[in-house]
Design an enzyme around this catalytic site. Structure first.
Site, PDB file in Angstrom:
ATOM      1  N   LYS A  25     -27.647  44.285  49.767  1.00  0.00           N
ATOM      2  CA  LYS A  25     -27.429  43.622  51.064  1.00  0.00           C
ATOM      3  C   LYS A  25     -26.145  42.802  51.041  1.00  0.00           C
ATOM      4  O   LYS A  25     -25.329  42.881  51.957  1.00  0.00           O
ATOM      5  CB  LYS A  25     -28.604  42.688  51.384  1.00  0.00           C
ATOM      6  N   ASN A  26     -25.981  42.014  49.976  1.00  0.00           N
ATOM      7  CA  ASN A  26     -24.848  41.088  49.943  1.00  0.00           C
ATOM      8  C   ASN A  26     -23.522  41.785  49.701  1.00  0.00           C
ATOM      9  O   ASN A  26     -22.476  41.148  49.707  1.00  0.00           O
ATOM     10  CB  ASN A  26     -25.090  39.976  48.913  1.00  0.00           C
ATOM     11  N   ARG A  96     -26.007  35.116  58.346  1.00  0.00           N
ATOM     12  CA  ARG A  96     -24.993  34.304  57.677  1.00  0.00           C
ATOM     13  C   ARG A  96     -23.710  35.111  57.413  1.00  0.00           C
ATOM     14  O   ARG A  96     -22.599  34.596  57.533  1.00  0.00           O
ATOM     15  CB  ARG A  96     -25.592  33.797  56.364  1.00  0.00           C
ATOM     16  N   ASP A 120     -29.975  31.804  56.392  1.00  0.00           N
ATOM     17  CA  ASP A 120     -31.225  31.337  55.819  1.00  0.00           C
ATOM     18  C   ASP A 120     -31.393  29.857  56.090  1.00  0.00           C
ATOM     19  O   ASP A 120     -30.443  29.097  56.089  1.00  0.00           O
ATOM     20  CB  ASP A 120     -31.220  31.545  54.310  1.00  0.00           C
ATOM     21  N   ASP A 314     -30.553  33.325  43.955  1.00  0.00           N
ATOM     22  CA  ASP A 314     -31.447  34.257  44.647  1.00  0.00           C
ATOM     23  C   ASP A 314     -32.563  34.797  43.733  1.00  0.00           C
ATOM     24  O   ASP A 314     -33.564  35.314  44.220  1.00  0.00           O
ATOM     25  CB  ASP A 314     -30.642  35.431  45.230  1.00  0.00           C
TER      26      ASP A 314
HETATM   27  C1  UD1 Z   1     -23.958  34.115  49.185  1.00  0.00           C
HETATM   28  C2  UD1 Z   1     -25.178  35.000  49.345  1.00  0.00           C
HETATM   29  C3  UD1 Z   1     -26.465  34.240  49.038  1.00  0.00           C
HETATM   30  C4  UD1 Z   1     -26.370  33.564  47.705  1.00  0.00           C
HETATM   31  C5  UD1 Z   1     -25.087  32.726  47.603  1.00  0.00           C
HETATM   32  C6  UD1 Z   1     -24.882  32.094  46.245  1.00  0.00           C
HETATM   33  C7  UD1 Z   1     -24.542  36.533  51.087  1.00  0.00           C
HETATM   34  C8  UD1 Z   1     -24.744  36.990  52.498  1.00  0.00           C
HETATM   35  N1  UD1 Z   1     -25.246  35.482  50.712  1.00  0.00           N
HETATM   36  O1  UD1 Z   1     -24.036  33.101  50.185  1.00  0.00           O
HETATM   37  O2  UD1 Z   1     -27.551  35.163  49.062  1.00  0.00           O
HETATM   38  O3  UD1 Z   1     -27.494  32.721  47.546  1.00  0.00           O
HETATM   39  O4  UD1 Z   1     -23.944  33.558  47.877  1.00  0.00           O
HETATM   40  O5  UD1 Z   1     -24.879  33.068  45.249  1.00  0.00           O
HETATM   41  O6  UD1 Z   1     -23.804  37.122  50.324  1.00  0.00           O
HETATM   42  N2  UD1 Z   1     -20.306  25.771  50.202  1.00  0.00           N
HETATM   43  C9  UD1 Z   1     -19.614  24.691  50.732  1.00  0.00           C
HETATM   44  N3  UD1 Z   1     -18.510  24.949  51.509  1.00  0.00           N
HETATM   45  C10 UD1 Z   1     -18.066  26.213  51.750  1.00  0.00           C
HETATM   46  C11 UD1 Z   1     -18.778  27.291  51.211  1.00  0.00           C
HETATM   47  C12 UD1 Z   1     -19.898  27.043  50.445  1.00  0.00           C
HETATM   48  O7  UD1 Z   1     -19.980  23.544  50.525  1.00  0.00           O
HETATM   49  O8  UD1 Z   1     -17.049  26.362  52.449  1.00  0.00           O
HETATM   50  C13 UD1 Z   1     -21.503  25.520  49.362  1.00  0.00           C
HETATM   51  C14 UD1 Z   1     -22.759  26.031  50.024  1.00  0.00           C
HETATM   52  O9  UD1 Z   1     -23.300  25.111  50.925  1.00  0.00           O
HETATM   53  C15 UD1 Z   1     -23.660  26.271  48.845  1.00  0.00           C
HETATM   54  C16 UD1 Z   1     -22.692  26.755  47.767  1.00  0.00           C
HETATM   55  O10 UD1 Z   1     -21.415  26.285  48.180  1.00  0.00           O
HETATM   56  O11 UD1 Z   1     -24.255  25.074  48.405  1.00  0.00           O
HETATM   57  C17 UD1 Z   1     -22.694  28.255  47.594  1.00  0.00           C
HETATM   58  O12 UD1 Z   1     -22.234  28.900  48.757  1.00  0.00           O
HETATM   59  P1  UD1 Z   1     -21.549  30.338  48.749  1.00  0.00           P
HETATM   60  O13 UD1 Z   1     -21.265  30.764  47.345  1.00  0.00           O
HETATM   61  O14 UD1 Z   1     -20.430  30.299  49.712  1.00  0.00           O
HETATM   62  O15 UD1 Z   1     -22.720  31.247  49.291  1.00  0.00           O
HETATM   63  P2  UD1 Z   1     -22.750  32.207  50.531  1.00  0.00           P
HETATM   64  O16 UD1 Z   1     -21.534  33.066  50.552  1.00  0.00           O
HETATM   65  O17 UD1 Z   1     -23.098  31.432  51.751  1.00  0.00           O
END
Ligand code: UD1
Length: 426
Positions: A25-26, A96, A120, A314
């Site tokens: 999915k991701n 997301r 989520d 995850d």
């Molecule tokens: C992706 C995955 C999700 C997984 C996550 C971490 C998808 C659709 N989702 O989510 O399943 O759990 O990676 O492996 O691929 N953050 C900030 N600022 C930002 C970006 C992120 O503070 O600009 C923080 C987030 O709030 C979170 C952490 O960084 O606490 C991780 O986020 P990120 O790695 O960006 O995850 P996603 O891409 O949202």
């Protein structure tokens, strides 16, 4: 009694057999968004049959890329070049990964209007790192009524260091950089296998990216029009693979997972080994497989989640479920999302002995879980509750099935084919 769809699970004996692990999915959602970068006809294979692919397809259709499942697992996407770079709220709030249209649209068209994303419901998920990096490349952002308006003439290369290896930020920066003028060097990039898959897809299209799979990605921008539509196989889903490993771990048995990649799950497999699971891998790349053999009873271990190559957040609900029936006490530490322990209350309804506080959960293994009605709070927790149900006496009835449908391709059918006593009632 409710009319809501449910999954009914009863305690299963040892699981036996072979299943194929679908695409991730991701990854697939990000590949779909990247088709905004070039006109033409794309074919994605190994596409999982999950609800989020349909939602992403709806979002892309609104922007101007049509898509069609031409046969099970094969998605054809056509970018006719008639793009409206607007991602409307009704679609964005459902998924997301809609944030992933930002990089391609900004990089190619120099303007985007994007509603701020949902996803989520397990804590705030800001996009500040995405925006700061894109600003360094020349983008300008304005916020109005929950919408980000982004503009740029042509983006330019920049030297960017992420303060945290964010998956989404890494993807948006790379997809924006492929058409930027000059070279972008991204340090502390996220290294998840799904990002490698996206980079390989972009390289297949004609992008120039070095350091794929490492924490420094160097993108040499190419001229607009130089990228081409291609055919690409989606990388296998390590989280779905881990779900079946967890199922065997709590039910016993011996199962082969075709397509599962040991090289994408190294740290997790090390922990599973410490818990007593015997996992052997064969083959390489897309032709690889994992064979898993479960011990009489799992041993407890301590686990902390970290960005890749650490143990993914995850996987955590699955690990907590395994620890719930393991011998001993395990401490699980969440380093990515504070408060992502909501499913603990549901596991407690099944008799699990877990104390969760802030970033930590202490899991004391019990000899036997006991079936009960539960509700899935999100995708991964839903899958973990299904796994817990397989180890619980009596019947577990799980609602909130739509969460599981977002990311699991026929979880019920695959588990049933391995001998699990499980059915879906719609
Ligand atoms: C992706 C995955 C999700 C997984 C996550 C971490 C998808 C659709 N989702 O989510 O399943 O759990 O990676 O492996 O691929 N953050 C900030 N600022 C930002 C970006 C992120 O503070 O600009 C923080 C987030 O709030 C979170 C952490 O960084 O606490 C991780 O986020 P990120 O790695 O960006 O995850 P996603 O891409 O949202």
């Amino acid at each position: 009694m409710t009319d809501e769809p449910r999954i009914l699970i009863r305690r299963a004996g040892p699981l036996q057999g072979e299943i194929t692990i679908p695409g991730a999915k991701n990854s697939v959602l990000k590949l779909m968004a990247a088709t905004l970068l070039a006109d033409g006809e794309y074919t994605l294979t190994n596409v999982p049959d999950i609800a989020d692919v349909g939602i992403m397809a709806d979002l892309l259709a609104a922007i101007g890329v049509s898509s069609e499942v031409v046969q099970p697992g094969t998605l054809r996407l056509v970018n006719h070049g008639n793009i409206t770079p607007v991602a409307p709220y009704e679609l964005v709030e459902r998924i997301r990964a809609s944030i992933n249209v930002l990089g391609p649209l900004l990089g190619r068209f120099g303007r985007v209007s994007l509603s701020l994303p949902g996803g989520d419901d397990f804590g705030s998920r800001p996009i500040d790192m995405h925006l700061t990096a894109l600003e360094a490349m020349g983008a300008v952002f304005e916020f109005r009524h929950g919408v980000v308006e982004a503009t740029a003439d042509r983006l330019h290369g920049a030297s960017i260091t992420l303060e945290f290896p964010s998956v989404g930020a890494t993807e948006n920066i790379v997809t924006a950089a492929v058409y930027a003028k000059g070279t972008t060097v991204l340090d502390n990039a996220a290294r998840e296998p799904e990002i490698g898959d996206l980079c390989n897809f972009l390289v297949g299209m004609g992008a120039q990216i070095e350091g794929i799979g490492t924490s420094t990605l160097t993108v040499h921008g190419v001229e607009p029009g130089e990228l081409k539509a291609i055919t690409h196989a989606v990388v296998a889903d390590r989280i779905q693979a881990a779900t079946y490993l967890a199922a065997v771990a709590v039910c016993g048995g011996e199962v082969v997972l075709r397509g599962a990649r040991a090289d994408h799950m190294e740290m997790l497999l090390r922990r599973f080994h410490d818990m007593g699971l015997v996992v052997t891998s064969a083959g390489v790349g897309p032709t690889s497989s994992l064979a898993v053999f479960a011990p009489q009873r799992l041993r407890s271990v301590d686990v902390a989640t970290l960005p890749y190559p650490g143990i993914a957040t995850d996987y955590k609900p699955l690990i907590v479920t395994m620890l719930s029936v393991a011998d001993g006490v395990g401490i699980v530490t969440e380093n990515l999302y504070p408060g992502r322990f909501r499913y603990v209350e549901e596991l407690q309804r099944l008799g699990a002995d877990i104390r969760a506080d802030g970033h930590h959960a202490v899991v004391r293994g019990v000899a036997q879980l006991s079936g009960a009605p539960v509700r899935a709070p999100d995708i991964r927790a839903g899958a973990a509750l299904v796994v817990a149900g397989l180890a619980a006496d009596g019947e577990t009835s799980m609602t909130g099935v739509h969460h599981v449908d977002r990311g699991y391709d026929d979880l019920v059918g695959r588990l049933a084919s391995l001998g699990a006593d499980i059915e879906r009632v719609d």
